[in-house]
Scaffold this motif. Structure first.
Motif, PDB file in Angstrom:
ATOM      1  N   MET A   1       0.850  -1.183   0.000  1.00 25.60           N
ATOM      2  CA  MET A   1       0.000   0.000   0.000  1.00 25.60           C
ATOM      3  C   MET A   1       0.889   1.237   0.000  1.00 25.60           C
ATOM      4  O   MET A   1       1.882   1.300   0.715  1.00 25.60           O
ATOM      5  CB  MET A   1      -0.886  -0.005   1.238  1.00 25.60           C
ATOM      6  CG  MET A   1      -1.633   1.298   1.424  1.00 25.60           C
ATOM      7  SD  MET A   1      -2.757   1.248   2.796  1.00 25.60           S
ATOM      8  CE  MET A   1      -4.004   2.323   2.163  1.00 25.60           C
ATOM      9  N   LYS A   2       0.494   2.222  -0.784  1.00 29.20           N
ATOM     10  CA  LYS A   2       1.230   3.476  -0.844  1.00 29.20           C
ATOM     11  C   LYS A   2       0.524   4.547  -0.038  1.00 29.20           C
ATOM     12  O   LYS A   2      -0.684   4.711  -0.129  1.00 29.20           O
ATOM     13  CB  LYS A   2       1.305   3.963  -2.298  1.00 29.20           C
ATOM     14  CG  LYS A   2       2.664   3.910  -2.873  1.00 29.20           C
ATOM     15  CD  LYS A   2       2.688   4.450  -4.280  1.00 29.20           C
ATOM     16  CE  LYS A   2       3.759   3.687  -5.023  1.00 29.20           C
ATOM     17  NZ  LYS A   2       3.922   4.084  -6.368  1.00 29.20           N
ATOM     18  N   LEU A   3       1.316   5.279   0.758  1.00 26.00           N
ATOM     19  CA  LEU A   3       0.810   6.440   1.471  1.00 26.00           C
ATOM     20  C   LEU A   3       1.512   7.661   0.904  1.00 26.00           C
ATOM     21  O   LEU A   3       2.734   7.645   0.708  1.00 26.00           O
ATOM     22  CB  LEU A   3       1.116   6.336   2.968  1.00 26.00           C
ATOM     23  CG  LEU A   3       0.519   5.168   3.735  1.00 26.00           C
ATOM     24  CD1 LEU A   3       1.031   5.174   5.173  1.00 26.00           C
ATOM     25  CD2 LEU A   3      -0.997   5.222   3.711  1.00 26.00           C
ATOM     26  N   ILE A  29       8.359  -0.798   3.201  1.00 30.74           N
ATOM     27  CA  ILE A  29       9.236  -1.361   2.177  1.00 30.74           C
ATOM     28  C   ILE A  29      10.190  -0.277   1.695  1.00 30.74           C
ATOM     29  O   ILE A  29      11.374  -0.512   1.519  1.00 30.74           O
ATOM     30  CB  ILE A  29       8.408  -1.879   0.973  1.00 30.74           C
ATOM     31  CG1 ILE A  29       7.474  -2.993   1.404  1.00 30.74           C
ATOM     32  CG2 ILE A  29       9.326  -2.344  -0.146  1.00 30.74           C
ATOM     33  CD1 ILE A  29       6.461  -3.374   0.352  1.00 30.74           C
ATOM     34  N   SER A  30       9.632   0.920   1.478  1.00 28.94           N
ATOM     35  CA  SER A  30      10.461   2.049   1.052  1.00 28.94           C
ATOM     36  C   SER A  30       9.870   3.351   1.584  1.00 28.94           C
ATOM     37  O   SER A  30       8.659   3.462   1.770  1.00 28.94           O
ATOM     38  CB  SER A  30      10.578   2.108  -0.469  1.00 28.94           C
ATOM     39  OG  SER A  30       9.340   2.454  -1.047  1.00 28.94           O
ATOM     40  N   VAL A  31      10.769   4.302   1.814  1.00 27.66           N
ATOM     41  CA  VAL A  31      10.365   5.632   2.250  1.00 27.66           C
ATOM     42  C   VAL A  31      11.094   6.620   1.353  1.00 27.66           C
ATOM     43  O   VAL A  31      12.315   6.708   1.383  1.00 27.66           O
ATOM     44  CB  VAL A  31      10.719   5.890   3.734  1.00 27.66           C
ATOM     45  CG1 VAL A  31      10.308   7.295   4.144  1.00 27.66           C
ATOM     46  CG2 VAL A  31      10.080   4.850   4.639  1.00 27.66           C
ATOM     47  N   GLU A  32      10.344   7.322   0.536  1.00 25.03           N
ATOM     48  CA  GLU A  32      10.890   8.328  -0.373  1.00 25.03           C
ATOM     49  C   GLU A  32      10.259   9.671  -0.029  1.00 25.03           C
ATOM     50  O   GLU A  32       9.304   9.727   0.737  1.00 25.03           O
ATOM     51  CB  GLU A  32      10.602   7.956  -1.832  1.00 25.03           C
ATOM     52  CG  GLU A  32      11.211   6.631  -2.268  1.00 25.03           C
ATOM     53  CD  GLU A  32      12.716   6.575  -2.128  1.00 25.03           C
ATOM     54  OE1 GLU A  32      13.383   7.617  -2.320  1.00 25.03           O
ATOM     55  OE2 GLU A  32      13.241   5.497  -1.815  1.00 25.03           O
ATOM     56  N   LEU A  33      10.774  10.735  -0.609  1.00 24.24           N
ATOM     57  CA  LEU A  33      10.175  12.040  -0.366  1.00 24.24           C
ATOM     58  C   LEU A  33       8.718  12.013  -0.823  1.00 24.24           C
ATOM     59  O   LEU A  33       8.429  11.757  -1.983  1.00 24.24           O
ATOM     60  CB  LEU A  33      10.939  13.130  -1.107  1.00 24.24           C
ATOM     61  CG  LEU A  33      12.357  13.403  -0.634  1.00 24.24           C
ATOM     62  CD1 LEU A  33      12.988  14.511  -1.464  1.00 24.24           C
ATOM     63  CD2 LEU A  33      12.405  13.768   0.834  1.00 24.24           C
ATOM     64  N   GLY A  34       7.815  12.237   0.106  1.00 23.24           N
ATOM     65  CA  GLY A  34       6.395  12.327  -0.205  1.00 23.24           C
ATOM     66  C   GLY A  34       5.664  11.012  -0.344  1.00 23.24           C
ATOM     67  O   GLY A  34       4.462  10.994  -0.596  1.00 23.24           O
ATOM     68  N   GLU A  35       6.370   9.881  -0.152  1.00 23.18           N
ATOM     69  CA  GLU A  35       5.714   8.606  -0.423  1.00 23.18           C
ATOM     70  C   GLU A  35       6.309   7.482   0.422  1.00 23.18           C
ATOM     71  O   GLU A  35       7.526   7.380   0.577  1.00 23.18           O
ATOM     72  CB  GLU A  35       5.890   8.292  -1.905  1.00 23.18           C
ATOM     73  CG  GLU A  35       5.077   7.158  -2.422  1.00 23.18           C
ATOM     74  CD  GLU A  35       5.223   7.031  -3.915  1.00 23.18           C
ATOM     75  OE1 GLU A  35       4.528   7.765  -4.640  1.00 23.18           O
ATOM     76  OE2 GLU A  35       6.049   6.217  -4.350  1.00 23.18           O
ATOM     77  N   VAL A  36       5.425   6.636   0.954  1.00 23.04           N
ATOM     78  CA  VAL A  36       5.842   5.468   1.720  1.00 23.04           C
ATOM     79  C   VAL A  36       5.116   4.255   1.156  1.00 23.04           C
ATOM     80  O   VAL A  36       3.911   4.314   0.884  1.00 23.04           O
ATOM     81  CB  VAL A  36       5.472   5.636   3.221  1.00 23.04           C
ATOM     82  CG1 VAL A  36       5.705   4.351   3.991  1.00 23.04           C
ATOM     83  CG2 VAL A  36       6.239   6.783   3.833  1.00 23.04           C
ATOM     84  N   CYS A  37       5.838   3.172   0.993  1.00 22.68           N
ATOM     85  CA  CYS A  37       5.227   1.915   0.559  1.00 22.68           C
ATOM     86  C   CYS A  37       5.230   0.937   1.726  1.00 22.68           C
ATOM     87  O   CYS A  37       6.273   0.689   2.332  1.00 22.68           O
ATOM     88  CB  CYS A  37       5.995   1.302  -0.609  1.00 22.68           C
ATOM     89  SG  CYS A  37       5.764   2.169  -2.150  1.00 22.68           S
ATOM     90  N   VAL A  39       3.921  -3.013   3.127  1.00 26.43           N
ATOM     91  CA  VAL A  39       3.724  -4.355   2.586  1.00 26.43           C
ATOM     92  C   VAL A  39       2.249  -4.628   2.311  1.00 26.43           C
ATOM     93  O   VAL A  39       1.867  -5.055   1.230  1.00 26.43           O
ATOM     94  CB  VAL A  39       4.298  -5.432   3.542  1.00 26.43           C
ATOM     95  CG1 VAL A  39       4.009  -6.824   3.020  1.00 26.43           C
ATOM     96  CG2 VAL A  39       5.785  -5.231   3.736  1.00 26.43           C
ATOM     97  N   ASP A  40       1.421  -4.363   3.299  1.00 27.36           N
ATOM     98  CA  ASP A  40      -0.003  -4.702   3.206  1.00 27.36           C
ATOM     99  C   ASP A  40      -0.874  -3.456   3.252  1.00 27.36           C
ATOM    100  O   ASP A  40      -0.423  -2.388   3.663  1.00 27.36           O
ATOM    101  CB  ASP A  40      -0.399  -5.615   4.378  1.00 27.36           C
ATOM    102  CG  ASP A  40       0.354  -6.929   4.375  1.00 27.36           C
ATOM    103  OD1 ASP A  40       0.429  -7.553   3.300  1.00 27.36           O
ATOM    104  OD2 ASP A  40       0.873  -7.308   5.447  1.00 27.36           O
ATOM    105  N   ASN A  41      -2.123  -3.639   2.868  1.00 26.32           N
ATOM    106  CA  ASN A  41      -3.099  -2.577   3.062  1.00 26.32           C
ATOM    107  C   ASN A  41      -3.313  -2.400   4.559  1.00 26.32           C
ATOM    108  O   ASN A  41      -3.118  -3.341   5.335  1.00 26.32           O
ATOM    109  CB  ASN A  41      -4.428  -2.928   2.385  1.00 26.32           C
ATOM    110  CG  ASN A  41      -4.348  -2.802   0.878  1.00 26.32           C
ATOM    111  OD1 ASN A  41      -3.547  -2.038   0.357  1.00 26.32           O
ATOM    112  ND2 ASN A  41      -5.163  -3.570   0.181  1.00 26.32           N
TER     113      ASN A  41
END
Length: 186
Positions: A1-3, A29-37, A39-41
């Motif tokens: 899931m992306k936030l 899974i990953s943390v980027e500028l403006g976005e976090v992924c 694993v699950d919803n």
């Protein structure tokens, strides 16, 4: 899931968001500028917990698609202006379209609607903030700064700098040294 998260503008922001998510029991899974992924919803309750925790640090979860697009444009521009080592010799509209996989007219329309300013004005504001940073460090000449930020001349940089700040670069360097904005305030 992306936030999608508003106001993530630097590597420290990424570290804070990652640490806070881990404290809440989520392993991104990953943390980027403006976005976090993740694993699950996640549930609505979990999303609310994350939003509350991140709000304490000045971040905001973005739910609305238009707001997400505007924030992605801002993040792409911040990355380009503040974290790219090469001179800014790019076509901004092509760069943004490529980064976001959305046609530029749509990006421009959504950004203007959400942010009440054009992408170009935001880009200029970020370039001027970068120029302030470079002037503060006093490592480059004004000519080198103009080249790094892809201005056609020192005169062009100076004129735009004065229009945005009310000061010439030289006056800024003498009088207003240190009066910079954080990237999320630009």
């Amino acid at each position: 899931m992306k936030l999608h998260i508003k106001n993530m503008v630097c590597n420290r922001c990424k570290m804070v968001v990652k640490a806070e998510l881990e404290k809440l029991g989520f392993n991104p899974i990953s943390v980027e500028l403006g976005e976090v992924c993740l694993v699950d919803n996640i549930s609505v309750d979990d999303k609310q917990k994350i939003a509350e925790k991140l709000n304490h640090f000045g971040f905001e979860l973005l739910e609305d698609r238009k707001t997400q697009i505007a924030e992605q444009v801002k993040t792409s521009i911040i990355n380009l202006v503040h974290y790219t080592k090469e001179p800014l010799k790019i076509n901004l509209s092509a760069y943004l379209s490529e980064q976001l996989k959305i046609e530029y007219p749509q990006l421009s329309s959504v950004f203007s609607e959400v942010e009440n300013q054009t992408i170009e004005k935001y880009f200029i504001a970020q370039k001027i903030e970068k120029a302030k940073e470079m002037l503060t460090y006093d490592e480059l000449t004004l000519s080198q700064i103009a080249y790094q930020l892809n201005y056609s001349s020192v005169a062009h940089l100076s004129a735009q700098f004065k229009k945005v700040t009310g000061l010439t670069p030289s006056t800024y360097k003498i009088e207003a040294n240190g009066k910079r904005k954080t990237l999320d305030e630009v």
